[in-house]
Each structure stands twice: as structure tokens, then as C-alpha cells.
Design a protein around this motif. Structure first.
Motif, PDB file in Angstrom:
ATOM      1  N   LEU A  72      -3.687  47.074 -42.499  1.00 24.85           N
ATOM      2  CA  LEU A  72      -4.849  46.601 -42.856  1.00 24.85           C
ATOM      3  C   LEU A  72      -5.199  45.091 -42.819  1.00 24.85           C
ATOM      4  O   LEU A  72      -6.236  44.553 -42.941  1.00 24.85           O
ATOM      5  N   CYS A  73      -4.200  44.199 -43.040  1.00 24.77           N
ATOM      6  CA  CYS A  73      -4.160  43.130 -42.950  1.00 24.77           C
ATOM      7  C   CYS A  73      -4.444  42.302 -41.463  1.00 24.77           C
ATOM      8  O   CYS A  73      -4.524  40.969 -41.249  1.00 24.77           O
ATOM      9  N   GLY A  74      -4.372  43.223 -40.463  1.00 26.45           N
ATOM     10  CA  GLY A  74      -4.512  42.924 -39.242  1.00 26.45           C
ATOM     11  C   GLY A  74      -3.288  42.618 -38.494  1.00 26.45           C
ATOM     12  O   GLY A  74      -3.439  41.750 -37.174  1.00 26.45           O
ATOM     13  N   GLU A  75      -1.909  42.932 -38.985  1.00 27.42           N
ATOM     14  CA  GLU A  75      -0.813  42.275 -38.377  1.00 27.42           C
ATOM     15  C   GLU A  75      -0.435  43.508 -37.338  1.00 27.42           C
ATOM     16  O   GLU A  75      -0.798  44.478 -37.271  1.00 27.42           O
ATOM     17  N   GLN A  76       0.548  42.761 -36.479  1.00 29.52           N
ATOM     18  CA  GLN A  76       1.110  43.852 -35.665  1.00 29.52           C
ATOM     19  C   GLN A  76       2.283  44.396 -36.318  1.00 29.52           C
ATOM     20  O   GLN A  76       3.060  43.971 -37.026  1.00 29.52           O
ATOM     21  N   VAL A  77       2.496  46.028 -36.003  1.00 30.19           N
ATOM     22  CA  VAL A  77       3.466  46.662 -36.944  1.00 30.19           C
ATOM     23  C   VAL A  77       4.263  47.597 -35.934  1.00 30.19           C
ATOM     24  O   VAL A  77       3.662  48.254 -35.139  1.00 30.19           O
ATOM     25  N   HIS A  78       5.522  47.089 -36.078  1.00 30.66           N
ATOM     26  CA  HIS A  78       6.296  47.709 -35.057  1.00 30.66           C
ATOM     27  C   HIS A  78       7.254  48.828 -36.020  1.00 30.66           C
ATOM     28  O   HIS A  78       7.791  48.008 -37.074  1.00 30.66           O
ATOM     29  N   VAL A  79       7.590  49.877 -35.768  1.00 34.29           N
ATOM     30  CA  VAL A  79       8.217  50.662 -36.423  1.00 34.29           C
ATOM     31  C   VAL A  79       9.611  51.301 -35.899  1.00 34.29           C
ATOM     32  O   VAL A  79       9.434  52.015 -34.608  1.00 34.29           O
ATOM     33  N   LEU A  80      10.745  50.890 -36.410  1.00 36.71           N
ATOM     34  CA  LEU A  80      12.091  51.444 -35.575  1.00 36.71           C
ATOM     35  C   LEU A  80      12.547  52.531 -36.505  1.00 36.71           C
ATOM     36  O   LEU A  80      13.053  52.518 -37.375  1.00 36.71           O
ATOM     37  N   GLY A  81      11.927  53.978 -35.965  1.00 35.30           N
ATOM     38  CA  GLY A  81      12.171  55.224 -36.544  1.00 35.30           C
ATOM     39  C   GLY A  81      13.541  55.743 -36.088  1.00 35.30           C
ATOM     40  O   GLY A  81      13.807  56.081 -34.962  1.00 35.30           O
ATOM     41  N   CYS A  82      14.155  55.955 -37.293  1.00 35.42           N
ATOM     42  CA  CYS A  82      15.816  56.813 -36.810  1.00 35.42           C
ATOM     43  C   CYS A  82      15.936  57.756 -37.672  1.00 35.42           C
ATOM     44  O   CYS A  82      16.772  58.592 -37.108  1.00 35.42           O
ATOM     45  N   THR A 119       4.888  42.714 -38.544  1.00 32.79           N
ATOM     46  CA  THR A 119       5.761  43.304 -39.344  1.00 32.79           C
ATOM     47  C   THR A 119       6.687  44.380 -38.637  1.00 32.79           C
ATOM     48  O   THR A 119       5.934  45.062 -38.012  1.00 32.79           O
ATOM     49  N   ILE A 120       7.885  44.302 -38.929  1.00 30.32           N
ATOM     50  CA  ILE A 120       8.838  45.202 -38.348  1.00 30.32           C
ATOM     51  C   ILE A 120       9.531  45.969 -39.597  1.00 30.32           C
ATOM     52  O   ILE A 120      10.022  45.479 -40.344  1.00 30.32           O
ATOM     53  N   ALA A 121       9.319  47.275 -39.452  1.00 33.24           N
ATOM     54  CA  ALA A 121       9.784  48.243 -40.276  1.00 33.24           C
ATOM     55  C   ALA A 121      11.092  49.201 -39.732  1.00 33.24           C
ATOM     56  O   ALA A 121      10.709  49.793 -38.813  1.00 33.24           O
ATOM     57  N   LEU A 122      12.022  49.104 -40.806  1.00 35.30           N
ATOM     58  CA  LEU A 122      13.234  49.666 -40.201  1.00 35.30           C
ATOM     59  C   LEU A 122      13.471  50.866 -40.959  1.00 35.30           C
ATOM     60  O   LEU A 122      13.718  50.885 -42.090  1.00 35.30           O
ATOM     61  N   ASP A 123      13.599  52.189 -40.352  1.00 37.35           N
ATOM     62  CA  ASP A 123      13.503  53.426 -40.975  1.00 37.35           C
ATOM     63  C   ASP A 123      14.838  53.959 -40.280  1.00 37.35           C
ATOM     64  O   ASP A 123      14.633  55.062 -39.589  1.00 37.35           O
ATOM     65  N   SER A 124      16.006  53.767 -40.881  1.00 34.09           N
ATOM     66  CA  SER A 124      16.513  52.909 -42.139  1.00 34.09           C
ATOM     67  C   SER A 124      17.582  52.153 -41.580  1.00 34.09           C
ATOM     68  O   SER A 124      18.061  52.302 -40.883  1.00 34.09           O
ATOM     69  N   LEU A 125      17.872  51.011 -42.684  1.00 30.36           N
ATOM     70  CA  LEU A 125      19.059  50.482 -42.593  1.00 30.36           C
ATOM     71  C   LEU A 125      20.425  51.133 -42.584  1.00 30.36           C
ATOM     72  O   LEU A 125      21.239  50.732 -42.115  1.00 30.36           O
ATOM     73  N   SER A 126      20.194  52.392 -43.447  1.00 27.08           N
ATOM     74  CA  SER A 126      21.410  53.257 -43.547  1.00 27.08           C
ATOM     75  C   SER A 126      21.861  53.843 -42.255  1.00 27.08           C
ATOM     76  O   SER A 126      23.014  53.655 -42.069  1.00 27.08           O
ATOM     77  N   TRP A 127      20.741  54.156 -41.491  1.00 28.39           N
ATOM     78  CA  TRP A 127      21.173  54.661 -40.267  1.00 28.39           C
ATOM     79  C   TRP A 127      21.946  53.722 -39.318  1.00 28.39           C
ATOM     80  O   TRP A 127      22.730  53.868 -38.535  1.00 28.39           O
TER      81      TRP A 127
END
Length: 305
Positions: free
Chosen positions: A40-50, A109-117
Motif C-alpha cells: 500500500l505504500c507503493g514499494e516493490q514486494v518480493h516474497v520468497l515462499g518456502c 520489501t523482501i519477505a522470507l517465508d520462512s527463515l526456519s525453512w
């Protein structure tokens, strides 16, 4: 209002945050709420889904949010066995490093889902070095423009790791969020680390709406205990003891009349000092020898000092 994700501070080129959850209080919903706020803030969002599929992660977002998400799927084929031609040489590590090149210019923004994986598939030192480079913390202050800041959000299942990996990953995070709760209401214990400042700890109560918006709440009041019944008979705690704490009148009289062996009564003193008739008396006979020093003026005369 929904609080924004942790913002970078002056002199630091990025903002990195880790969210620790548990079996009782899951943290993926909070991660998706922060992802939505960044979009919503207009940022690029990259999601690393694991850990979950792309469909499950995008579920609950509207089309405007999903259009701003770039999902990098490691869930369906983490080792690229089904499509060997498209396999990355380094596997999950190369996929993590490639995120830095795909962010481009502008805040991201880079979202890591998840660090545990990632911890289960990569050595902890390698993962920490990659995260350090991914958040661009190795650059000097002033090298990164404000519009090129990268924020890294990581989900960590705290109960799956020992104190070593947890401490290493915590040292990289500027903001550390630990989820807990009471009485069915979730709370976040937020630890802020800022350069040249003391860490600060804050507790925030919140709830996550179905559209993954954050709603801040006040701290719940503890339920008052019901007043005890004044007519309830009190229970004697000494009822079922194996020993008696009280003495009867007869037992107390016997105790008071007993003379202990170490107590000297007046009758015993008289009997010792003045033996009665018929009792045997004893005497001490002493005959000094040649080495006895009987000089009272110089009792140390035999020491030859």
C-alpha cells in the motif's frame, strides 16, 4: 490505523525485521499484514515462499495487493527436479541471492517465508552472510540513496531452533517481534535496535482482520476473581498430619515436670558440692618431681630463654 513496518533509521541503509512465532501463536498472518502495508505504500514486494503455496499466500489479498507482489516459489519444487533446465546452480541459496538483483531501484520489501525453512537447507553462517548482504548493511552510510532502501522481513519458528541460530539471526535484525498472547488475544513484544542507541522494548496488543489489516487494541484486563463465600467453613490444615502440633493438659504437665540432664537445679548443685553422709569422698595427692617449676615469679624459667 495499521502501524507501518519497521522503518529504516538515518545512517542505516535498510530496515530488517524478524518475527518469532510459536505453535500457539502463528506469525504468518502478521507477515502478510506487513507485506500488505508495504504494498500500500507503493514499494516493490518480493516474497520468497518456502512453506506454503503461492495460492495460499495470496489468499485474502485483493487484486491491487496481489498485482504488486512478486512471488518466488520454492514450495512446489525447491530443488528444481521437475524443471531441471530452469534450476538455479545454488538452489535456495542462489534464489535468495537473486532477490537482491531483482529489486531494482526504489524502495523494496523482501519477505522470507520462512527463515526456519532456509535454516534447515542452508548452513547458519552462510544464511547470515547472505541476509547481511541482501539488506545492504555492508555498505557505508550515505552510499545507498533513500529511494533504494531494502527492507527484509523474515518469519522464524522459534521452537524449531537452538539458542545459537536464534542469537545469530537476532543480531542481524533491527526490529525483533516475538508473538505471544493471553486470554485469546495476541500481543507482540517488539525489540528495537538502533545504531548508537540503547535497545528499547515495547508490547503491542493487536488483532488481524480477515483482509490482513492490523487493528491495534488496548491491553486486556484480567478477569476479577469472584469473592469468596464468607460462610464457607475454614478447613484445619493440621487435620491429617502424621504428628501432633498441640499438647494436651496432661502432656504439658509431664513436660514441665521433666528435668533435662543438662539443667542444674539447686538440689543437684547442693548434692555435688556437699556430699551427704555415707557417700565416698575422693582426694588428690601430688608429689612434685625435679622438673616441676614451682617458681611463681618466673613460671617460664625452665624454657632457657
Amino acid at each position: 490505523r495499521s502501524p507501518p513496518p519497521p522503518a529504516p533509521t538515518q545512517g542505516s541503509p535498510c530496515g530488517s525485521a524478524s518475527s518469532k512465532d510459536s505453535v500457539e501463536w502463528e506469525g504468518r498472518s502478521l507477515l502478510k499484514a506487513l507485506v500488505k502495508k508495504s504494498a500500500l505504500c507503493g514499494e516493490q514486494v518480493h516474497v520468497l515462499g518456502c512453506e506454503v503455496s503461492e495460492e495460499e499466500f495470496r489468499e485474502g489479498f485483493d487484486s491491487s495487493i496481489n498485482n504488486r507482489l512478486v512471488y518466488h516459489d520454492l514450495f512446489r519444487d525447491p530443488l528444481s527436479w521437475s524443471k531441471p533446465g530452469k534450476a538455479l546452480p545454488g538452489g535456495p541459496l542462489e534464489a535468495l541471492r537473486a532477490l537482491d538483483k531483482r529489486t531494482g531501484s526504489g524502495p523494496a520489501t523482501i519477505a522470507l517465508d520462512s527463515l526456519s525453512w532456509l535454516l534447515h537447507h542452508l548452513p547458519c553462517p552462510i544464511l547470515c552472510q547472505t541476509l547481511h548482504a541482501l539488506s545492504r548493511q555492508d555498505s557505508c552510510p550515505g552510499d545507498t540513496l533513500p529511494g533504494e532502501q531494502v527492507r527484509v522481513l523474515g518469519l522464524l519458528h522459534e521452537e524449531l531452533h537452538g539458542p545459537g541460530p536464534l542469537g545469530a539471526l537476532s543480531s542481524l535484525a533491527q526490529t525483533e517481534v516475538t508473538l505471544s498472547g493471553t486470554m485469546g488475544q495476541a500481543s507482540a513484544h517488539i525489540l528495537y535496535r538502533r545504531p548508537r542507541q540503547r535497545p528499547t522494548l515495547q508490547t503491542q496488543w493487536f488483532s488481524i482482520l480477515p483482509d490482513f489489516s492490523l487493528e491495534l487494541q488496548v491491553e486486556p484486563l484480567l478477569e476479577s476473581q469472584p469473592p469468596s463465600d464468607l460462610h464457607t467453613p475454614s478447613v484445619d490444615p493440621t487435620t491429617h498430619l502424621t504428628f501432633n502440633l498441640h499438647l494436651s493438659k496432661k502432656e504439658r504437665e509431664a513436660k514441665d515436670s521433666l528435668t533435662l540432664p543438662f539443667q542444674f537445679s539447686s538440689e543437684k548443685q547442693q548434692a555435688l558440692l556437699r556430699p551427704g553422709l555415707g557417700q565416698a569422698t575422693s582426694h588428690i595427692f601430688y608429689e612434685p618431681d625435679a622438673y616441676d617449676d614451682l617458681d611463681q615469679e618466673d613460671p617460664d624459667d625452665d624454657l632457657d630463654v
